[in-house]
Design a protein around this motif. Structure first.
Motif, PDB file in Angstrom:
ATOM      1  N   SER A  50      39.002  24.715   5.962  1.00 14.36           N
ATOM      2  CA  SER A  50      37.898  25.251   5.462  1.00 14.36           C
ATOM      3  C   SER A  50      37.217  26.011   6.348  1.00 14.36           C
ATOM      4  CB  SER A  50      36.919  24.527   4.616  1.00 14.36           C
ATOM      5  OG  SER A  50      36.411  23.330   5.301  1.00 14.36           O
ATOM      6  N   GLY A  51      37.637  25.994   7.775  1.00 14.87           N
ATOM      7  CA  GLY A  51      37.019  26.490   8.871  1.00 14.87           C
ATOM      8  C   GLY A  51      37.406  27.869   9.322  1.00 14.87           C
ATOM      9  N   TRP A  52      36.663  28.255  10.292  1.00 15.47           N
ATOM     10  CA  TRP A  52      37.114  29.757  10.973  1.00 15.47           C
ATOM     11  C   TRP A  52      36.923  29.624  12.500  1.00 15.47           C
ATOM     12  CZ3 TRP A  52      33.595  32.600  13.372  1.00 15.47           C
ATOM     13  CH2 TRP A  52      32.239  31.903  13.107  1.00 15.47           C
ATOM     14  N   THR A  53      37.654  30.620  13.111  1.00 15.94           N
ATOM     15  CA  THR A  53      37.553  30.525  14.669  1.00 15.94           C
ATOM     16  C   THR A  53      37.530  32.232  14.935  1.00 15.94           C
ATOM     17  OG1 THR A  53      38.798  28.708  15.082  1.00 15.94           O
ATOM     18  CG2 THR A  53      38.493  30.072  16.630  1.00 15.94           C
ATOM     19  N   TYR A  54      36.564  32.478  15.622  1.00 14.15           N
ATOM     20  CA  TYR A  54      36.583  33.703  16.437  1.00 14.15           C
ATOM     21  C   TYR A  54      36.716  33.648  17.986  1.00 14.15           C
ATOM     22  CZ  TYR A  54      35.151  38.169  18.035  1.00 14.15           C
ATOM     23  OH  TYR A  54      35.577  39.479  19.029  1.00 14.15           O
ATOM     24  N   THR A  55      37.751  34.348  18.686  1.00 16.36           N
ATOM     25  CA  THR A  55      37.630  34.478  20.199  1.00 16.36           C
ATOM     26  C   THR A  55      37.868  35.557  20.612  1.00 16.36           C
ATOM     27  OG1 THR A  55      38.578  33.183  21.949  1.00 16.36           O
ATOM     28  CG2 THR A  55      40.022  33.889  20.398  1.00 16.36           C
ATOM     29  N   GLN A  56      37.347  36.112  21.486  1.00 15.60           N
ATOM     30  CA  GLN A  56      37.552  37.333  22.462  1.00 15.60           C
ATOM     31  C   GLN A  56      37.585  36.875  23.803  1.00 15.60           C
ATOM     32  OE1 GLN A  56      34.758  40.744  21.792  1.00 15.60           O
ATOM     33  NE2 GLN A  56      34.909  41.204  23.909  1.00 15.60           N
ATOM     34  N   LYS A  57      38.761  37.638  24.329  1.00 15.60           N
ATOM     35  CA  LYS A  57      39.160  37.021  25.733  1.00 15.60           C
ATOM     36  C   LYS A  57      39.633  38.151  26.485  1.00 15.60           C
ATOM     37  CE  LYS A  57      40.153  32.412  24.397  1.00 15.60           C
ATOM     38  NZ  LYS A  57      41.152  31.247  24.358  1.00 15.60           N
ATOM     39  N   HIS A  58      39.427  38.451  27.913  1.00 15.68           N
ATOM     40  CA  HIS A  58      39.965  39.488  28.557  1.00 15.68           C
ATOM     41  C   HIS A  58      40.149  38.855  30.110  1.00 15.68           C
ATOM     42  CE1 HIS A  58      39.401  44.074  28.957  1.00 15.68           C
ATOM     43  NE2 HIS A  58      40.798  43.583  29.596  1.00 15.68           N
ATOM     44  N   ASN A  59      41.285  39.397  30.532  1.00 15.12           N
ATOM     45  CA  ASN A  59      41.474  38.677  31.812  1.00 15.12           C
ATOM     46  C   ASN A  59      41.864  39.824  32.955  1.00 15.12           C
ATOM     47  OD1 ASN A  59      41.285  36.371  31.076  1.00 15.12           O
ATOM     48  ND2 ASN A  59      43.329  35.444  31.467  1.00 15.12           N
ATOM     49  N   ALA A  60      42.083  39.592  34.000  1.00 14.67           N
ATOM     50  CA  ALA A  60      42.451  40.443  35.266  1.00 14.67           C
ATOM     51  C   ALA A  60      41.462  41.740  35.259  1.00 14.67           C
ATOM     52  CB  ALA A  60      43.663  41.298  34.902  1.00 14.67           C
ATOM     53  N   LEU A  61      40.050  41.001  35.080  1.00 14.70           N
ATOM     54  CA  LEU A  61      39.015  42.222  35.312  1.00 14.70           C
ATOM     55  C   LEU A  61      38.626  42.134  36.850  1.00 14.70           C
ATOM     56  CD1 LEU A  61      36.922  40.768  32.365  1.00 14.70           C
ATOM     57  CD2 LEU A  61      38.442  42.596  32.538  1.00 14.70           C
ATOM     58  N   ASN A  62      38.117  43.357  37.350  1.00 16.09           N
ATOM     59  CA  ASN A  62      37.339  43.512  38.427  1.00 16.09           C
ATOM     60  C   ASN A  62      36.200  42.964  38.503  1.00 16.09           C
ATOM     61  OD1 ASN A  62      39.355  45.597  39.339  1.00 16.09           O
ATOM     62  ND2 ASN A  62      38.136  46.946  38.083  1.00 16.09           N
ATOM     63  N   VAL A  63      35.951  42.396  39.859  1.00 20.45           N
ATOM     64  CA  VAL A  63      34.581  41.709  40.043  1.00 20.45           C
ATOM     65  C   VAL A  63      33.992  42.301  41.185  1.00 20.45           C
ATOM     66  CG1 VAL A  63      33.746  39.692  40.926  1.00 20.45           C
ATOM     67  CG2 VAL A  63      35.708  39.398  39.337  1.00 20.45           C
ATOM     68  N   SER A  64      32.718  42.667  40.946  1.00 19.99           N
ATOM     69  CA  SER A  64      31.802  43.459  42.024  1.00 19.99           C
ATOM     70  C   SER A  64      30.479  42.571  41.884  1.00 19.99           C
ATOM     71  CB  SER A  64      31.631  45.082  41.646  1.00 19.99           C
ATOM     72  OG  SER A  64      30.891  44.868  40.439  1.00 19.99           O
ATOM     73  N   GLY A  65      29.760  43.019  43.028  1.00 17.16           N
ATOM     74  CA  GLY A  65      28.632  42.232  43.040  1.00 17.16           C
ATOM     75  C   GLY A  65      28.536  41.439  44.464  1.00 17.16           C
ATOM     76  N   SER A  66      27.796  40.214  44.393  1.00 20.92           N
ATOM     77  CA  SER A  66      27.548  39.438  45.540  1.00 20.92           C
ATOM     78  C   SER A  66      27.671  38.058  45.163  1.00 20.92           C
ATOM     79  CB  SER A  66      26.303  39.566  46.201  1.00 20.92           C
ATOM     80  OG  SER A  66      25.168  39.229  45.211  1.00 20.92           O
ATOM     81  N   LEU A  67      28.091  36.997  46.125  1.00 18.38           N
ATOM     82  CA  LEU A  67      28.420  35.656  46.149  1.00 18.38           C
ATOM     83  C   LEU A  67      27.955  34.898  47.333  1.00 18.38           C
ATOM     84  CD1 LEU A  67      29.409  33.244  44.628  1.00 18.38           C
ATOM     85  CD2 LEU A  67      31.509  33.632  45.239  1.00 18.38           C
ATOM     86  N   LYS A  68      27.047  34.100  47.134  1.00 17.57           N
ATOM     87  CA  LYS A  68      26.657  33.480  48.410  1.00 17.57           C
ATOM     88  C   LYS A  68      26.813  31.788  48.211  1.00 17.57           C
ATOM     89  CE  LYS A  68      23.863  36.496  50.449  1.00 17.57           C
ATOM     90  NZ  LYS A  68      22.244  36.897  51.294  1.00 17.57           N
ATOM     91  N   VAL A  69      27.550  31.279  48.954  1.00 11.98           N
ATOM     92  CA  VAL A  69      27.656  29.511  49.097  1.00 11.98           C
ATOM     93  C   VAL A  69      27.203  29.264  50.239  1.00 11.98           C
ATOM     94  CG1 VAL A  69      29.121  27.827  48.858  1.00 11.98           C
ATOM     95  CG2 VAL A  69      29.855  29.948  47.588  1.00 11.98           C
ATOM     96  N   ALA A  70      26.110  28.217  50.095  1.00 11.04           N
ATOM     97  CA  ALA A  70      25.586  27.657  51.344  1.00 11.04           C
ATOM     98  C   ALA A  70      25.040  28.624  51.998  1.00 11.04           C
ATOM     99  CB  ALA A  70      26.492  26.751  52.043  1.00 11.04           C
ATOM    100  N   GLY A  71      24.448  29.951  51.495  1.00 13.00           N
ATOM    101  CA  GLY A  71      23.866  30.802  52.198  1.00 13.00           C
ATOM    102  C   GLY A  71      24.708  31.992  52.933  1.00 13.00           C
ATOM    103  N   LYS A  72      26.076  31.435  52.964  1.00 12.36           N
ATOM    104  CA  LYS A  72      26.781  32.585  53.463  1.00 12.36           C
ATOM    105  C   LYS A  72      27.704  33.401  52.426  1.00 12.36           C
ATOM    106  CE  LYS A  72      28.190  29.424  57.263  1.00 12.36           C
ATOM    107  NZ  LYS A  72      29.202  28.699  57.905  1.00 12.36           N
ATOM    108  N   SER A  73      27.877  34.647  52.715  1.00 13.05           N
ATOM    109  CA  SER A  73      28.523  35.694  51.806  1.00 13.05           C
ATOM    110  C   SER A  73      29.853  35.473  51.669  1.00 13.05           C
ATOM    111  CB  SER A  73      28.120  37.140  52.303  1.00 13.05           C
ATOM    112  OG  SER A  73      26.855  37.424  52.111  1.00 13.05           O
ATOM    113  N   VAL A  74      30.360  35.363  50.488  1.00 16.37           N
ATOM    114  CA  VAL A  74      31.801  35.290  50.126  1.00 16.37           C
ATOM    115  C   VAL A  74      32.454  36.726  49.757  1.00 16.37           C
ATOM    116  CG1 VAL A  74      33.619  34.290  48.916  1.00 16.37           C
ATOM    117  CG2 VAL A  74      31.456  33.011  49.431  1.00 16.37           C
ATOM    118  N   SER A  75      33.506  37.249  50.306  1.00 14.52           N
ATOM    119  CA  SER A  75      33.807  38.417  49.893  1.00 14.52           C
ATOM    120  C   SER A  75      34.449  38.582  48.369  1.00 14.52           C
ATOM    121  CB  SER A  75      34.937  39.083  50.894  1.00 14.52           C
ATOM    122  OG  SER A  75      35.721  40.195  50.277  1.00 14.52           O
TER     123      SER A  75
END
Length: 129
Positions: A50-75
């Motif tokens: 009696s249940g149902w499931t919906y899923t939406q998935k997408h892979n191999a996407l471009n990533v843009s923006g910024s990431l910093k770990v312990a104050g250091k930028s990661v490319s």
């Protein structure tokens, strides 16, 4: 809240954005499809009796923006990402096995989603991008 910080998600016309600020890292990224002909998999199906499931998935996407770990930028120049949005009324006991892969191989972008244990009523959320 995430790790004592803030988490923000935004979805607009197929473009996903996420911002996280925590004690140890911060990011403000956007995930976009590599081209106009790359589309997510979208599955809506019955689950169990009696249940149902919906899923939406997408892979191999471009990533843009910024990431910093312990104050250091990661490319993010070689980063690839995927997302999984799932919802539904599943069986009380569910055993979900899932694998998600994003990669570049010699100039070819590859995304793979493999799943078993949720959509077992004749449909599949397995996909290759």
């Amino acid at each position: 809240m995430f790790n004592g910080g803030a988490l923000t998600l935004q979805i607009e016309e197929g473009v996903w954005s996420a911002a996280v600020k925590s004690k140890h890292f911060s990011m403000d990224i956007t995930l976009t499809p590599p081209s106009h002909d790359s589309a997510p998999i979208m599955v809506s199906s019955p689950t169990g009796y009696s249940g149902w499931t919906y899923t939406q998935k997408h892979n191999a996407l471009n990533v843009s923006g910024s990431l910093k770990v312990a104050g250091k930028s990661v490319s993010l120049s070689y980063a690839r990402a995927g997302y999984d949005f799932s919802a539904g009324f599943m069986r009380r006991e569910t055993s979900w096995r899932w694998a998600s892969i994003c990669a570049d191989s010699k100039g070819t972008r590859i995304g793979l989603n493999l799943a078993a244990g949720v959509n077992e009523t004749g449909v599949s959320e397995n996909a290759l991008w």
